[in-house]
Structure formats: structure tokens, C-alpha cells
Write an enzyme that holds these catalytic residues in place. Sequence first.
Site, PDB file in Angstrom:
ATOM      1  N   ASP A   1       0.785  -0.792   0.074  1.00  0.00           N
ATOM      2  CA  ASP A   1       0.175   0.358   0.168  1.00  0.00           C
ATOM      3  C   ASP A   1       0.932   0.924  -0.120  1.00  0.00           C
ATOM      4  O   ASP A   1       3.201   1.140   0.341  1.00  0.00           O
ATOM      5  CB  ASP A   1      -1.000  -0.200   1.369  1.00  0.00           C
ATOM      6  CG  ASP A   1      -1.675   1.446   1.344  1.00  0.00           C
ATOM      7  OD1 ASP A   1      -2.761   1.431   0.022  1.00  0.00           O
ATOM      8  OD2 ASP A   1      -2.032   1.838   2.517  1.00  0.00           O
TER       9      ASP A   1
ATOM     10  N   ASP B   1      -0.259   4.885   0.974  1.00  0.00           N
ATOM     11  CA  ASP B   1      -0.368   5.594   2.131  1.00  0.00           C
ATOM     12  C   ASP B   1      -0.322   4.957   3.523  1.00  0.00           C
ATOM     13  O   ASP B   1      -1.818   3.869   3.577  1.00  0.00           O
ATOM     14  CB  ASP B   1      -1.825   6.493   1.679  1.00  0.00           C
ATOM     15  CG  ASP B   1      -2.352   7.094   0.423  1.00  0.00           C
ATOM     16  OD1 ASP B   1      -0.912   8.116   0.270  1.00  0.00           O
ATOM     17  OD2 ASP B   1      -2.942   7.389  -0.325  1.00  0.00           O
TER      18      ASP B   1
END
Length: 266
Positions: free
Chosen positions: A13, A15
Site C-alpha cells: 500500500d 498511504d
Amino acid sequence: MSEMKHVESWLTDMDGVLVHEHRALPGAAEFIEALMTSGRRFLVLTNNSIYTPRDLCARLRAGGIDVPEEAIWTSAMAAAQFLDGQRHGGSAYVVGEAGLTTALHEVGYTMTDVDPDYVVLGETRTYSFEAITRAIRLIEKGARFIATNPDPSGPSAEGTLPATGAVAALITRATGVAPYFVGKPNPLMMRSALNRIDAHSESTVMIGDRMDTDVVSGLEAGMRTILVLSGSTKPEQVDRFPYVPTRVMDSIADVVPLVGELSPAQ
């Protein structure tokens, strides 16, 4: 280390793992560099559909993280790929920004507000009541409802912002029609990412900062998972979920040695 043997590919991922509000987190640049050096296949994932991969590449580079454009996979790209497979050469009314419209254009979709096949809802910092109203009326007339991700809110320097999931709920309340969400936690997003780099779930690790999106979608796609505690999920929240990640680590900096230890030479 036994549960991390035979790792050939990595998904991570963006963020909360590599960046926080566009600022690089400690170890993020070193992690990407380690992946590049090791020759492992990898993708950086994001549910945010605002930006194109080129935009995100530039934003990451400004923070000192050098990620190739082709190593970025967004919910907008996954949604476009999904729609292309469902209805090739179709049409859509889009509520979103360049990341979404560009992805749809690239698979041959036509943007229109006249009898579109789909209403596609994505992320934007400036949701228009007029556009939302148009989307509601098109869905009422029979357009199929797709949303890039179910995230109800997102962060900003000023505080919480309503996100795709919240606006989708508004449209659903008005129409009685629920959207099909393509992005995390739908494992479809993970499967499309794996296919993009020709990877297998059994030999891939998913890294994320959220138990309810990153970890569960990685788990449901058959991957091992690493939860890092630098983002949304806090240490005291981990045990509240009915599933567990393969590993829990403080930050992406703690994952860097794993990449080296699991390099092809090993």
C-alpha cells in the site's frame, strides 16, 4: 523467517506505509531501493483514484522515493480493467478526476452523460452536487453503478475529507442502488495487481497499514500479509479483528532487511 520463505513478489500500500500526506515515511525509499536491487517484482497500490501513475510517480519522487511509473497500480486502473473485461468499448459517466478518466480512456471507454453503460464514482477533492445529482438520475434510468473504493473518508492537512464511500452512500440512499466497489478490500484489486506483474499469490507478500482493507484483501487473495503500525490501524486494534496478519511490524523500515535476506541469491 520460516513464514516468509519463497517470497518472489511484493505488493505494498502507499498511504500509511510509504507516505503520510505526501511526506515519505522512514525506510520507504530504502524499501523501494531494496526491491529494485533484488530484482523482485513489485507494485505500489493505492485506493486513491485522483492521480494518474505519472502524477503519483512525481509526487513520490519529490519525497525522495523513486518508484517507476509502471510499478504503480491504482483503484482507477483496476476499475478500468474490470469494466473493459465486463463491457469492452463501453461508455461511462464519471464523477472523479484525471486518474480515473485517463484510466478509462486508455481502455477505450467513452465519457458521456447520455445513456452511459455505467456511472463510475471515484475520488475528488471537489465533489460537485450537480455531478452527483446527474449520477443519481442516470442510475435511476438504468446505468450500472461502479465505485473505485469504499473508503468513507480521507486525510488532508486541514482534517478529514469525505471520500468515495461516503458519496457512494449518498447516491445509494437516493437511488436504492448499491455500487460494486472494485478497490480494496475487494480481492479483485489484488488479483488484478498480481496479474499485472505475473505473480502468484502463494509467493507474494502484501504490506499495508489497515487491517480492514490491506490485510483482509491480501488474505482473501491468498497472500501472506505484513501489517505496519505507521498508519491507520493501531497496535491495540489488531486483536479486535477475526483474522490476523502473517507479521506485524512497526514500519516499512523494519521490512527492508527481509527483502535483502530473501534476495534471489538466497
